[in-house]
Design a protein around this motif. Sequence first.
Motif, PDB file in Angstrom:
ATOM      1  N   ALA A 237       0.815  -1.216   0.000  1.00  0.00           N
ATOM      2  CA  ALA A 237       0.000   0.000   0.000  1.00  0.00           C
ATOM      3  C   ALA A 237       0.849   1.267   0.000  1.00  0.00           C
ATOM      4  O   ALA A 237       0.547   2.198  -0.758  1.00  0.00           O
ATOM      5  CB  ALA A 237      -0.984  -0.014   1.167  1.00  0.00           C
ATOM      6  N   PRO A 238       1.926   1.350   0.804  1.00  0.00           N
ATOM      7  CA  PRO A 238       2.733   2.583   0.759  1.00  0.00           C
ATOM      8  C   PRO A 238       3.331   2.853  -0.627  1.00  0.00           C
ATOM      9  O   PRO A 238       3.346   3.994  -1.084  1.00  0.00           O
ATOM     10  CB  PRO A 238       3.830   2.330   1.799  1.00  0.00           C
ATOM     11  N   ALA A 239       3.788   1.822  -1.299  1.00  0.00           N
ATOM     12  CA  ALA A 239       4.360   2.010  -2.641  1.00  0.00           C
ATOM     13  C   ALA A 239       3.276   2.441  -3.628  1.00  0.00           C
ATOM     14  O   ALA A 239       3.507   3.317  -4.466  1.00  0.00           O
ATOM     15  CB  ALA A 239       5.027   0.728  -3.124  1.00  0.00           C
ATOM     16  N   ILE A 240       2.099   1.844  -3.522  1.00  0.00           N
ATOM     17  CA  ILE A 240       1.004   2.162  -4.444  1.00  0.00           C
ATOM     18  C   ILE A 240       0.489   3.572  -4.209  1.00  0.00           C
ATOM     19  O   ILE A 240       0.304   4.341  -5.152  1.00  0.00           O
ATOM     20  CB  ILE A 240      -0.135   1.128  -4.304  1.00  0.00           C
ATOM     21  N   THR A 241       0.270   3.932  -2.952  1.00  0.00           N
ATOM     22  CA  THR A 241      -0.257   5.273  -2.673  1.00  0.00           C
ATOM     23  C   THR A 241       0.808   6.337  -2.922  1.00  0.00           C
ATOM     24  O   THR A 241       0.484   7.463  -3.266  1.00  0.00           O
ATOM     25  CB  THR A 241      -0.800   5.380  -1.233  1.00  0.00           C
ATOM     26  N   GLY A 242       2.074   5.963  -2.782  1.00  0.00           N
ATOM     27  CA  GLY A 242       3.171   6.897  -3.051  1.00  0.00           C
ATOM     28  C   GLY A 242       3.374   7.148  -4.533  1.00  0.00           C
ATOM     29  O   GLY A 242       3.770   8.239  -4.940  1.00  0.00           O
ATOM     30  N   ASP A 243       3.117   6.133  -5.354  1.00  0.00           N
ATOM     31  CA  ASP A 243       3.261   6.263  -6.810  1.00  0.00           C
ATOM     32  C   ASP A 243       2.240   5.349  -7.476  1.00  0.00           C
ATOM     33  O   ASP A 243       2.524   4.172  -7.733  1.00  0.00           O
ATOM     34  CB  ASP A 243       4.674   5.873  -7.256  1.00  0.00           C
ATOM     35  N   PRO A 244       1.039   5.851  -7.760  1.00  0.00           N
ATOM     36  CA  PRO A 244      -0.017   5.025  -8.355  1.00  0.00           C
ATOM     37  C   PRO A 244       0.352   4.430  -9.722  1.00  0.00           C
ATOM     38  O   PRO A 244      -0.342   3.558 -10.214  1.00  0.00           O
ATOM     39  CB  PRO A 244      -1.200   5.983  -8.501  1.00  0.00           C
TER      40      PRO A 244
END
Length: 191
Positions: free
Chosen positions: A64-71
């Motif tokens: 989730a942090p990677a996805i929300t940081g860079d969709p």
Amino acid sequence: LAPGGRRQPLEAFTDHPRPRALAVLGAPGSGKTTLLRYTASQACQAQQSRRRDIAILLYLREHAPAITGDPRVSLADLLRSTLGPLAASEPPGWFDSQLRAGNCIVLLDGLDEISPDSDRQKVSAWIDQQVREAPGNDYVITARPLGYQTAPVQGAAVLQVHGLTADQMARFVHARYLEEEAQLSEDAAGS
């Protein structure tokens, strides 16, 4: 899984000519994660030919942090980050090409575990994007019903996990016990 009240295994909904996105909903402890692990294992061990024979299992809370940081982060990139040093043995672009070719069953666990709701909605939108970019794959997303309501995946058919029957529970426990015994024997032989 029980659409319309009928019990059916997950494999009844996957690996058809037309790929699908499925949202598998169930209460805490209903076996959603176990179902995905089992599905991944079965896909890897399949003796017969499958349309989508590469299982990708990711725990969304870890990514989730990677996805929300860079969709724009790709599914293949998240998979590589999960593999750590093993990712170095991937032939260049292999995961990307397998996803583009529709050779995968993508198993995404725990959409409801992402908090706050705004992050869950971003991850749901990211899943939608992955399905659009690689539409030939099957996608299975698990969540608790309430968590899914705040961030549904567009176009996903919703299935409900039903508890195991007494016979299913007995077979599961027996099989799990045999797996544990085999692992203990293997460990003892290796020492």
